[in-house]
Design an enzyme around this catalytic site. Structure first.
Site, PDB file in Angstrom:
ATOM      1  N   ASP A   1     -27.609 -72.350  22.420  1.00 46.94           N
ATOM      2  CA  ASP A   1     -26.388 -71.845  22.536  1.00 46.94           C
ATOM      3  C   ASP A   1     -25.961 -70.945  23.594  1.00 46.94           C
ATOM      4  O   ASP A   1     -25.219 -70.170  23.583  1.00 46.94           O
ATOM      5  CB  ASP A   1     -26.241 -70.878  21.175  1.00 46.94           C
ATOM      6  CG  ASP A   1     -24.713 -70.678  20.844  1.00 46.94           C
ATOM      7  OD1 ASP A   1     -23.942 -71.407  21.002  1.00 46.94           O
ATOM      8  OD2 ASP A   1     -24.398 -69.521  20.366  1.00 46.94           O
TER       9      ASP A   1
ATOM     10  N   CYS B   1     -18.828 -91.545  14.306  1.00 47.07           N
ATOM     11  CA  CYS B   1     -18.672 -91.002  12.933  1.00 47.07           C
ATOM     12  C   CYS B   1     -17.647 -92.093  12.270  1.00 47.07           C
ATOM     13  O   CYS B   1     -17.091 -93.201  12.887  1.00 47.07           O
ATOM     14  CB  CYS B   1     -17.804 -89.572  12.907  1.00 47.07           C
ATOM     15  SG  CYS B   1     -16.203 -89.897  13.319  1.00 47.07           S
TER      16      CYS B   1
END
Ligand code: B12
Ligand code: SF4
Ligand code: SF4
Length: 269
Positions: A87, A141
């Site tokens: 991150d 997706c």
């Protein structure tokens, strides 16, 4: 570095409990050994914190695993240089994982793994040891549009997030929120983060539970009113993923949410 070290590295990674890992890089100057850290514990929408913040700070958790991998790498090649990423601003974690073949992109912009859905943190060890990169998946997706339809800020458009309209970003913002931002935060029902574009996603319907026991420890689903001193706040919540933002922003969010008590997007306050 020979290809067969990939097997040894993967086998070490599995031996410490990480279920999904792979390799990306340019095949010439660096390699990223990318790991997915599934964090879904079976508890969805339990309170005003988003799921990624239920447990202890994931940065600390993932870094501990990545340090072990880094140390293992040096047992194979003592000269290896390594750098750990979780991150941080200097890497694109989702793209590294995508290039390592660990998942595909959703229209909510997140990386989705076939087994664990999008409820995964991404971390990687960057090294100057050259290992052959894995192959990205070719799928996408389902494109059902549920995430964009459910997003409280209308922030999702063509697979991109308009950050200024995203409740997760707004929940981190300092200062006084605009009327529009306040409205988005209220609609989300979250004091920290936002899970809506993930909980509505069909790829998360059967997301497997995390095999990592550390993500089941000392769970916190909601924040209490933060009337304590800064010192007590730090000692109570200093090991949580939201603590870096400080008490004032969280207390502001709590006040915004407590002026609103209906059910929104299936998330009961
Ligand atoms: C800034 C940031 C945020 C910002 C902005 C997010 C955004 N989507 O722009 C805010 C605060 C809003 C945020 C929120 C969240 N975040 Co965040 N965030 C980051 C951070 C630090 C950088 C993201 C970034 O700017 N990437 C670069 C840009 C260019 O990416 P991008 O705009 O999404 O564009 C990519 C896609 O469009 C993608 N793409 C789309 N379709 C396709 C198709 C193909 C074929 C290809 C190749 C690429 C592709 O390509 C681009 C490059 O990767 C990363 C950690 C990191 N260092 O990478 C975590 C990270 C993305 N966040 C993470 C998480 C968990 C969240 C939240 C779920 C937390 C929460 N519950 O509130 C939300 C989700 C919101 C959302 N729907 O994105 C995880 C995501 C894990 C995953 N499964 O994907 C990350 C990776 C942290 C980590 N190491 O685990 N985040
Ligand atoms: S995290 Fe929430 S506000 Fe942000 S894009 Fe997803 S649904 Fe929208
Ligand atoms: S909700 Fe539908 S469109 Fe959005 S990421 Fe999931 S599958 Fe893709």
């Amino acid at each position: 570095m020979k290809n067969n070290f990939k097997k040894e590295i993967l086998s070490f990674i599995r031996s410490i409990g990480i279920p999904v890992a792979g390799f990306s890089g340019d095949g010439a100057t660096y390699t990223n050994i990318v790991c997915l850290f599934p964090y879904y514990t079976g508890r969805k929408n339990k309170g005003t914190l988003s799921m990624y913040a239920y447990g202890k700070d994931y940065h600390v958790i993932c870094e501990k695993y990545l340090i072990k991998i880094s140390d293992f790498l040096r047992t194979l090649s003592p000269e290896a240089k390594t750098k750990i990423h979780v991150d941080k601003g200097d890497g694109d974690d989702k793209l590294s994982a995508y290039n390592a073949g660990l998942g595909f992109f959703g229209q909510n912009s997140l990386l989705i793994n076939e087994t664990y859905g999008s409820f995964v943190f991404i971390g990687y060890v960057e090294t100057d040891l050259i290992l052959p990169p894995d192959t990205p998946l070719t799928r996408t997706c389902t494109g059902c549009g549920r995430c964009a339809a459910a997003c409280p800020g209308g922030a999702i458009e063509n697979g991109k997030i308009h950050i200024e309209k995203c409740a997760s970003a707004i929940s981190q913002k300092r200062g006084i929120l605009s009327a529009e931002e306040t409205d988005i935060l209220k609609k989300s029902g979250f004091v920290w983060g936002c899970d809506i574009c993930q909980t509505v996603c069909p790829h998360n319907e059967k997301a497997a539970l995390s095999p990592l026991s550390v993500f089941y420890e000392e769970l916190l689903f909601s924040l209490p009113q933060l009337t304590m001193s800064n010192k007590t706040f730090s000692s109570s919540f200093g090991d949580r993923a939201f603590s870096w933002r400080g008490k004032a922003v969280l207390q502001r969010n709590l006040e915004i949410l407590s002026s609103h008590d209906t059910e929104i997007n299936g998330h009961t306050m």
